[in-house]
Design a protein around this motif. Structure first.
Motif, PDB file in Angstrom:
ATOM      1  N   TRP A 199       2.272  -0.287  18.135  1.00 23.40           N
ATOM      2  CA  TRP A 199       2.370   0.416  16.859  1.00 23.40           C
ATOM      3  C   TRP A 199       2.800   1.849  17.108  1.00 23.40           C
ATOM      4  O   TRP A 199       2.348   2.500  18.043  1.00 23.40           O
TER       5      TRP A 199
ATOM      6  N   SER B 114       5.522   3.354  10.274  1.00 20.28           N
ATOM      7  CA  SER B 114       4.738   3.731   9.105  1.00 20.28           C
ATOM      8  C   SER B 114       5.579   3.724   7.836  1.00 20.28           C
ATOM      9  O   SER B 114       6.723   4.176   7.828  1.00 20.28           O
TER      10      SER B 114
ATOM     11  N   ASP C 262       0.147   0.144   6.244  1.00 17.62           N
ATOM     12  CA  ASP C 262       0.229   0.606   7.631  1.00 17.62           C
ATOM     13  C   ASP C 262      -0.942   0.103   8.461  1.00 17.62           C
ATOM     14  O   ASP C 262      -0.758  -0.343   9.593  1.00 17.62           O
TER      15      ASP C 262
ATOM     16  N   GLU D  50      -0.618  -2.348  11.623  1.00 13.16           N
ATOM     17  CA  GLU D  50      -1.158  -1.943  12.928  1.00 13.16           C
ATOM     18  C   GLU D  50      -2.110  -3.009  13.466  1.00 13.16           C
ATOM     19  O   GLU D  50      -2.086  -3.329  14.660  1.00 13.16           O
TER      20      GLU D  50
ATOM     21  N   ASP E 256      -1.657  -5.071  16.934  1.00 10.43           N
ATOM     22  CA  ASP E 256      -2.728  -5.132  17.943  1.00 10.43           C
ATOM     23  C   ASP E 256      -3.083  -6.577  18.276  1.00 10.43           C
ATOM     24  O   ASP E 256      -3.265  -6.931  19.449  1.00 10.43           O
TER      25      ASP E 256
END
Length: 159
Positions: free
Chosen positions: A5, A10, A17, A21, A25
């Protein structure tokens, strides 16, 4: 190499966002998972992705998108393919999920920068609050259902 990320991804819309993210992950966990943990990591990614896609689909419905718009359709197709990968992985074909994970690292940034960026712009233009589901500028809602993603690359959007 796992997707990481960055602020470049963004959309300046915290709810989107944060979800993106989290998916990045989780995707990194899939990419680095051992063979023994791959299916569990993949299923967790599917769950995370399905939750986010459903949320975006609800936002689109609340702000004037047709139920079968191209953005929601893409969500459905990606989830279907991911679930098919899980079925094959459960039968021992780990390579398919590893390939799919790689393909998602290529697809996701493009999806975010095109379709999700267009959606974020639309949501902001109508004053949509993802936390409350309220539209602050109902007069800015489209008068006909949107069928496109509302992003620049998409030519068939209603203005």
């Amino acid at each position: 190499m796992p997707l990481v990320w960055s602020e470049a991804m963004s959309l300046e819309m915290p709810a989107m966002d944060e979800a993106h993210e989290d998916i990045v992950d989780q995707l990194a966990l899939v990419e680095t998972a051992s063979d023994d943990n791959l299916l569990d990591a993949w299923n967790a990614l599917i769950d995370e992705t399905a939750e986010h896609f459903a949320e975006e689909d609800r936002w689109m419905q609340a702000t004037g998108f047709a139920p079968d718009n191209c953005h929601s359709s893409q969500h459905a197709i990606v989830l279907k393919i991911m679930r098919e990968g899980a079925e094959k992985c459960a039968k021992g074909d780990l390579a398919i999920v590893r390939q799919m994970a790689y393909e998602l690292t290529v697809w996701l940034p493009h999806h975010v920068s095109a379709m999700d960026a267009g959606l974020a712009l639309h949501l902001k233009s109508v004053g949509f609050n993802p936390e409350t589901g309220q539209v602050d500028k109902p007069e800015a809602l489209p008068t006909t259902a949107l069928t496109s993603c509302r992003s620049e690359p998409c030519e068939d959007h209603a203005d």
